[in-house]
Design an enzyme around this catalytic site. Structure first.
Site, PDB file in Angstrom:
ATOM      1  N   ARG A 152      18.948   7.513  -9.966  1.00 48.93           N
ATOM      2  CA  ARG A 152      19.579   6.584  -9.010  1.00 48.93           C
ATOM      3  C   ARG A 152      19.004   6.814  -7.612  1.00 48.93           C
ATOM      4  O   ARG A 152      18.622   5.868  -6.922  1.00 48.93           O
ATOM      5  CB  ARG A 152      21.102   6.808  -9.010  1.00 48.93           C
ATOM      6  CG  ARG A 152      21.742   6.259 -10.269  1.00 48.93           C
ATOM      7  CD  ARG A 152      23.250   6.435 -10.308  1.00 48.93           C
ATOM      8  NE  ARG A 152      23.773   5.727 -11.471  1.00 48.93           N
ATOM      9  CZ  ARG A 152      24.832   6.112 -12.171  1.00 48.93           C
ATOM     10  NH1 ARG A 152      25.508   7.189 -11.828  1.00 48.93           N
ATOM     11  NH2 ARG A 152      25.225   5.391 -13.208  1.00 48.93           N
ATOM     12  N   HIS A 176      28.777  16.603 -11.465  1.00 51.45           N
ATOM     13  CA  HIS A 176      28.593  15.165 -11.660  1.00 51.45           C
ATOM     14  C   HIS A 176      29.844  14.434 -11.172  1.00 51.45           C
ATOM     15  O   HIS A 176      30.684  14.001 -11.946  1.00 51.45           O
ATOM     16  CB  HIS A 176      28.344  14.881 -13.143  1.00 51.45           C
ATOM     17  CG  HIS A 176      28.064  13.437 -13.418  1.00 51.45           C
ATOM     18  ND1 HIS A 176      27.093  12.730 -12.751  1.00 51.45           N
ATOM     19  CD2 HIS A 176      28.617  12.562 -14.288  1.00 51.45           C
ATOM     20  CE1 HIS A 176      27.072  11.486 -13.214  1.00 51.45           C
ATOM     21  NE2 HIS A 176      27.994  11.359 -14.141  1.00 51.45           N
TER      22      HIS A 176
HETATM   23  N1  LIG Z   1      27.241  12.188 -17.977  1.00 48.55           N
HETATM   24  C1  LIG Z   1      27.012  11.014 -17.446  1.00 48.55           C
HETATM   25  O1  LIG Z   1      26.275  10.882 -16.492  1.00 48.55           O
HETATM   26  C2  LIG Z   1      27.667   9.788 -18.055  1.00 48.55           C
HETATM   27  C3  LIG Z   1      27.162   8.501 -17.793  1.00 48.55           C
HETATM   28  C4  LIG Z   1      27.744   7.418 -18.411  1.00 48.55           C
HETATM   29  C5  LIG Z   1      28.841   7.592 -19.271  1.00 48.55           C
HETATM   30  N2  LIG Z   1      29.319   8.841 -19.467  1.00 48.55           N
HETATM   31  C6  LIG Z   1      30.455   9.103 -20.357  1.00 48.55           C
HETATM   32  O2  LIG Z   1      30.028   8.927 -21.710  1.00 48.55           O
HETATM   33  C7  LIG Z   1      31.152   8.572 -22.517  1.00 48.55           C
HETATM   34  C8  LIG Z   1      30.820   7.341 -23.361  1.00 48.55           C
HETATM   35  O3  LIG Z   1      30.616   6.216 -22.535  1.00 48.55           O
HETATM   36  P1  LIG Z   1      30.340   4.775 -23.199  1.00 48.55           P
HETATM   37  O4  LIG Z   1      30.071   3.853 -22.089  1.00 48.55           O
HETATM   38  O5  LIG Z   1      29.388   4.903 -24.313  1.00 48.55           O
HETATM   39  O6  LIG Z   1      31.804   4.471 -23.807  1.00 48.55           O
HETATM   40  P2  LIG Z   1      32.126   3.489 -25.027  1.00 48.55           P
HETATM   41  O7  LIG Z   1      33.595   3.257 -24.991  1.00 48.55           O
HETATM   42  O8  LIG Z   1      31.216   2.324 -25.027  1.00 48.55           O
HETATM   43  O9  LIG Z   1      31.774   4.382 -26.320  1.00 48.55           O
HETATM   44  C9  LIG Z   1      32.479   5.519 -26.673  1.00 48.55           C
HETATM   45  C10 LIG Z   1      32.493   5.579 -28.196  1.00 48.55           C
HETATM   46  O10 LIG Z   1      33.058   6.825 -28.613  1.00 48.55           O
HETATM   47  C11 LIG Z   1      33.702   6.568 -29.848  1.00 48.55           C
HETATM   48  N3  LIG Z   1      34.609   7.655 -30.197  1.00 48.55           N
HETATM   49  C12 LIG Z   1      35.839   7.930 -29.694  1.00 48.55           C
HETATM   50  N4  LIG Z   1      36.348   9.024 -30.304  1.00 48.55           N
HETATM   51  C13 LIG Z   1      35.440   9.434 -31.202  1.00 48.55           C
HETATM   52  C14 LIG Z   1      35.373  10.516 -32.133  1.00 48.55           C
HETATM   53  N5  LIG Z   1      36.395  11.381 -32.244  1.00 48.55           N
HETATM   54  N6  LIG Z   1      34.287  10.637 -32.895  1.00 48.55           N
HETATM   55  C15 LIG Z   1      33.252   9.779 -32.790  1.00 48.55           C
HETATM   56  N7  LIG Z   1      33.242   8.738 -31.934  1.00 48.55           N
HETATM   57  C16 LIG Z   1      34.318   8.572 -31.145  1.00 48.55           C
HETATM   58  C17 LIG Z   1      34.402   5.233 -29.618  1.00 48.55           C
HETATM   59  O11 LIG Z   1      34.778   4.630 -30.829  1.00 48.55           O
HETATM   60  C18 LIG Z   1      33.344   4.476 -28.838  1.00 48.55           C
HETATM   61  O12 LIG Z   1      32.533   3.687 -29.710  1.00 48.55           O
HETATM   62  C19 LIG Z   1      32.320   8.386 -21.527  1.00 48.55           C
HETATM   63  O13 LIG Z   1      33.100   9.566 -21.463  1.00 48.55           O
HETATM   64  C20 LIG Z   1      31.620   8.156 -20.199  1.00 48.55           C
HETATM   65  O14 LIG Z   1      32.431   8.497 -19.096  1.00 48.55           O
HETATM   66  C21 LIG Z   1      28.756   9.940 -18.886  1.00 48.55           C
END
Ligand SMILES: NC(=O)c1ccc[n+]([C@@H]2O[C@H](COP(=O)([O-])OP(=O)(O)OC[C@H]3O[C@@H](n4cnc5c(N)ncnc54)[C@H](O)[C@@H]3O)[C@@H](O)[C@H]2O)c1
Length: 309
Positions: A152, A176
């Site tokens: 970014r 983060h």
């Molecule tokens: N570290 C970073 O910089 C960063 C950046 C973006 C997103 N994230 C994080 O990543 C995570 C995912 O984001 P996203 O946009 O893909 O969300 P999303 O809602 O699109 O996808 C999350 C998925 O996890 C699945 N899930 C939930 N519980 C589960 C389990 N026990 N076993 C397997 N799958 C399960 C859900 O069904 C869903 O499909 C969030 O916590 C978000 O905050 C982190």
């Protein structure tokens, strides 16, 4: 020689898009796991059928069980709730603690030699939790955040200077969250330090936009958070490990005294290769930079305490 095996847990926005980037790079076969019935299977089939068009031979399996994940080399964990407008990453802690605990337990049972890359938020806290649950050595549990935050910062610098992103290098330290510490002094354009190319006011504006970069996208999307760059960043880490590239990347790593911090995950520059975090690189900081780092560390420490481990 067998192909490496990459498991991606969570087939949502970040997970499925990570599968997409990784498939195109042909760095290993992919297993995509989610709890939603049919969803990972459908996405995996769709992605595999893209191979003939895009010219990749990656095998991709979608599943609701962990059997297919056995003996993975690298596991990217993206399962969990994402932010909606008005939420902080910390608001996700309680629910994502449950999810990371159960997912990590299932993964380590079947892939005891894997390296884990944690993406789920709050990032540094979830990486800490995954290390505790897995019992893995610190080099094999790594959080993804800095590669995204740095990207970014790099893209904002390139836009401001109207130059190629390829010539921009940037340095980001810390947790983060909105208190991360972008370091202009260590950021360069074709080797030229950023402060020689931009006024302090412009740099301050870009630093602030970088810190709030995730929130800016959440406010625009309204239904979730960023995923193209987060997934590409996670795959860059997978590639560094599988190809033993020894890339120097900012990652959330377990600290034991580095930067004066202990028993916590925090964003620092690391050398990433086949042994995961092979080295943590320490740089000298000014008193102001140290103070900013301490503020960021206090937020991460508080969040880790909330895990109640
Ligand atoms: N570290 C970073 O910089 C960063 C950046 C973006 C997103 N994230 C994080 O990543 C995570 C995912 O984001 P996203 O946009 O893909 O969300 P999303 O809602 O699109 O996808 C999350 C998925 O996890 C699945 N899930 C939930 N519980 C589960 C389990 N026990 N076993 C397997 N799958 C399960 C859900 O069904 C869903 O499909 C969030 O916590 C978000 O905050 C982190």
């Amino acid at each position: 020689m067998k192909r490496p095996k990459i498991t991606i847990v969570g087939g949502g926005n970040v997970g499925a898009t990570a599968a997409h980037w990784a498939a195109q790079k042909e760095i290993g076969d992919i297993v995509l796991v989610d709890i939603i019935e049919g969803m990972p299977q459908g996405k995996a089939l769709d992605l595999m059928q893209t191979g003939p068009v895009e010219g990749f031979d990656t095998r991709i399996i979608g599943t609701n069980s962990y059997e297919e994940t056995a003996n993975s080399d690298v596991v990217v964990i993206t399962s969990g709730l994402a932010r909606k407008p008005g939420m902080s990453r910390e608001d996700l802690l309680a629910k994502n603690k449950e999810i990371i605990t159960s997912v990590t337990t299932e993964i380590v049972k079947r892939s005891p030699k894997s390296t884990l890359i944690i993406v789920t938020n709050p990032l540094d806290t979830m990486a800490y939790l995954a290390k505790k649950i897995s019992g893995f050595s610190k080099n094999r549990v790594i959080g993804m955040a800095g590669v995204l935050d740095r990207a970014r910062f790099r893209s904002f610098i390139a836009t401001e200077l109207n130059c190629s992103v390829e010539d921009v290098q940037a340095f980001v330290l810390g947790g983060h969250g909105d208190e991360m510490v972008p370091l202009p002094r260590y950021s360069t354009v074709a080797g030229i330090p950023l402060p020689e190319l931009m006024s302090p006011e412009k740099i301050d504006r870009i630093v602030e936009r970088t810190r709030k970069g995730g929130g800016e996208i959440v406010a625009l999307l309204k239904t979730g958070s960023a995923y193209y760059c987060p997934s590409a960043a996670a795959v860059q880490m997978v590639e560094a490990i599988l190809l033993d590239k020894k890339r120097i990347l900012p990652c959330s790593a377990y600290l034991q005294g580095e930067y004066g911090l202990s028993d916590m995950y925090f964003g620092v520059p690391v050398k990433l290769g086949s042994d995961g975090v092979e080295e943590i690189i320490e740089v000298k900081l000014t008193p102001e930079e140290k103070a900013a780092l301490e503020k960021s560390a206090a937020t991460v420490r508080k969040s880790i305490l909330e895990l109640g481990l």
